[in-house]
Design an enzyme around this catalytic site. Structure first.
Site, PDB file in Angstrom:
ATOM      1  N   MET A 196       0.749  -1.283  -0.030  1.00  0.00           N
ATOM      2  CA  MET A 196       0.004   0.034  -0.083  1.00  0.00           C
ATOM      3  C   MET A 196       0.876   1.099   0.038  1.00  0.00           C
ATOM      4  O   MET A 196       1.768   1.347   0.808  1.00  0.00           O
ATOM      5  CB  MET A 196      -0.909   0.175   1.258  1.00  0.00           C
ATOM      6  CG  MET A 196      -1.799  -0.988   1.176  1.00  0.00           C
ATOM      7  SD  MET A 196      -3.030  -0.811  -0.039  1.00  0.00           S
ATOM      8  CE  MET A 196      -4.250   0.624   0.426  1.00  0.00           C
ATOM      9  N   LYS A 203      -3.299 -14.369  -1.290  1.00  0.00           N
ATOM     10  CA  LYS A 203      -2.320 -14.040  -0.680  1.00  0.00           C
ATOM     11  C   LYS A 203      -2.845 -14.076   0.891  1.00  0.00           C
ATOM     12  O   LYS A 203      -3.789 -13.168   1.128  1.00  0.00           O
ATOM     13  CB  LYS A 203      -1.714 -12.989  -0.942  1.00  0.00           C
ATOM     14  CG  LYS A 203      -0.280 -12.431  -0.115  1.00  0.00           C
ATOM     15  CD  LYS A 203       0.601 -11.352  -0.738  1.00  0.00           C
ATOM     16  CE  LYS A 203       1.581 -11.187   0.084  1.00  0.00           C
ATOM     17  NZ  LYS A 203       1.680 -10.458   1.374  1.00  0.00           N
ATOM     18  N   GLY A 209      10.168 -10.950   5.010  1.00  0.00           N
ATOM     19  CA  GLY A 209      11.377 -11.089   5.695  1.00  0.00           C
ATOM     20  C   GLY A 209      12.449 -11.323   4.704  1.00  0.00           C
ATOM     21  O   GLY A 209      13.566 -11.482   5.074  1.00  0.00           O
ATOM     22  N   ARG A 234       9.685  -5.172   1.019  1.00  0.00           N
ATOM     23  CA  ARG A 234      10.593  -4.131   1.538  1.00  0.00           C
ATOM     24  C   ARG A 234      11.938  -4.048   0.863  1.00  0.00           C
ATOM     25  O   ARG A 234      12.548  -2.867   0.548  1.00  0.00           O
ATOM     26  CB  ARG A 234      10.268  -3.914   3.029  1.00  0.00           C
ATOM     27  CG  ARG A 234       9.140  -3.259   3.335  1.00  0.00           C
ATOM     28  CD  ARG A 234       8.873  -3.277   4.805  1.00  0.00           C
ATOM     29  NE  ARG A 234       8.715  -4.550   5.398  1.00  0.00           N
ATOM     30  CZ  ARG A 234       8.746  -4.768   6.746  1.00  0.00           C
ATOM     31  NH1 ARG A 234       9.050  -4.135   7.412  1.00  0.00           N
ATOM     32  NH2 ARG A 234       8.432  -6.065   7.006  1.00  0.00           N
ATOM     33  N   CYS A 290      -3.890  -8.682   4.534  1.00  0.00           N
ATOM     34  CA  CYS A 290      -3.674  -7.122   5.098  1.00  0.00           C
ATOM     35  C   CYS A 290      -4.387  -7.122   6.482  1.00  0.00           C
ATOM     36  O   CYS A 290      -5.620  -7.279   6.551  1.00  0.00           O
ATOM     37  CB  CYS A 290      -4.173  -6.518   4.226  1.00  0.00           C
ATOM     38  SG  CYS A 290      -3.906  -4.591   4.655  1.00  0.00           S
TER      39      CYS A 290
END
Length: 332
Positions: free
Chosen positions: A16, A136, A210, A231, A97
């Site tokens: 998001m 997911k 991770g 990320r 989410c």
């Protein structure tokens, strides 16, 4: 499993406020083979909202998947149909989410508690479209036992014909943790996802959560079919330049960063002509040279000059010139 799905050894997670169309165009310049995901879009918004603004993307982004949020099979089927008509390559249902907004709308991670409903949603979307329909999810939520909860969900969605299951290898705590804390605090349990794959050998199961490097991704691929980078891909996008050779068997080659900057400057110029701003594009690029000579200067220029009113694509060239200057100084 959908016939073509096994090619997606690596994907870039839906995030998001991050994986918008400009981010995806940028990531596609770095890796031709990875599967890209949109941010989550709520089914109601797809049906009733400004579709062009919500769903438009560049042809260069393919393969690209639309992630939907919702829990009404009829609405999700309609939103999936619209997504397919827009040209998306896959429709993904968000069952992971943990945001407040998601809980109030009874979708996202709280759907882990209602696997039958998730299966109904999958079946309805499968009937509505010809492209792959995927899910997911998390390994469980709150007090659920992941051994039980993940099997309950996976058994039902596989029976409903889901083409792939991407599993974020943590629980989501809907009570007591913020969405941000839910990305880090619940411990990772990769072994749980490996066991799921061992039990479902003919199904596509991908892992998320991770993963920091391509070496780690490669290790996961000994146990599962696909790896989703989140990320790490966003904050250190330079690693994506190595993906096609490292994970997809493409020839190893020196990546053309000058060509990348030219492509992004031309893309930014087109976006500005349509009334956009340079920073809409460059905000996704600040970590490009992370850990390399010139990275700090590149980041500074994009964080300051690119955000000024009227900034044009020449700022990108200036930032890259600073990187090249520092590289040359180190080589001398």
């Amino acid at each position: 499993m959908h016939d073509n799905y096994s090619v997606f050894r690596l994907s870039i997670a839906p995030m998001m406020d991050w994986t918008d169309r400009h981010c995806r165009f940028f990531h596609r310049q770095l890796t031709q083979r990875s599967l890209l995901y949109t941010e989550m879009v709520v089914a109601d918004a797809v049906i009733q909202g400004a579709r062009e603004r919500l769903l438009a993307f560049s042809a260069e982004e393919h393969p690209v998947a639309l992630q939907l949020g919702g829990s009404d099979p009829r609405k999700l089927a309609e939103a999936a149909r619209i997504g397919e008509a827009f040209g998306y390559d896959e429709i993904n249902l968000n069952v992971g989410c943990p945001s407040d907004r998601v809980q109030s709308g009874t979708f996202g991670a709280c759907l882990m508690k209602t696997p039958e409903l998730v299966a109904e949603c999958v079946a309805a979307m499968k009937r509505a479209v010809k492209i792959p329909v995927t899910v997911k999810c998390r390994i469980g939520v709150d007090e659920q036992d992941p051994e039980v909860a993940l099997d309950a969900l996976s058994d039902r969605v596989f029976a409903a014909g889901v083409d792939a299951l991407w599993v974020h290898a943590r629980k989501a705590w809907l009570e007591g943790l913020s969405p941000k804390e839910n990305r880090d605090i619940p411990p990772l349990d990769y072994g749980r996802v490996y066991r799921l794959k061992a039990k479902n050998s003919s199904q596509f199961i991908g892992i998320n959560g991770g993963v920091q490097s391509l070496d780690e991704a490669r290790e996961h691929l000994d146990y599962v079919d696909g790896v989703m980078l989140g990320r790490a891909a966003y904050h250190t996008p330079g690693i994506l330049a190595q993906v096609d050779a490292a994970l997809f068997g493409q020839p190893v080659r020196e990546f053309d960063f000058a060509g990348l900057i030219d492509a992004m400057a031309a893309y930014a110029a087109r976006h500005i002509e349509r009334g956009g701003r340079l920073a809409h594009v460059t905000r996704h690029m600040v970590g490009l040279f992370h850990g390399q000579p010139g990275a700090r200067r590149f980041r500074q220029i994009l964080s300051t000059d690119a955000t000024r009113p009227g900034a044009g694509p020449e700022v990108l060239h200036r930032a890259f010139a600073a990187v090249e200057l520092e590289r040359a100084g180190q080589a001398a």
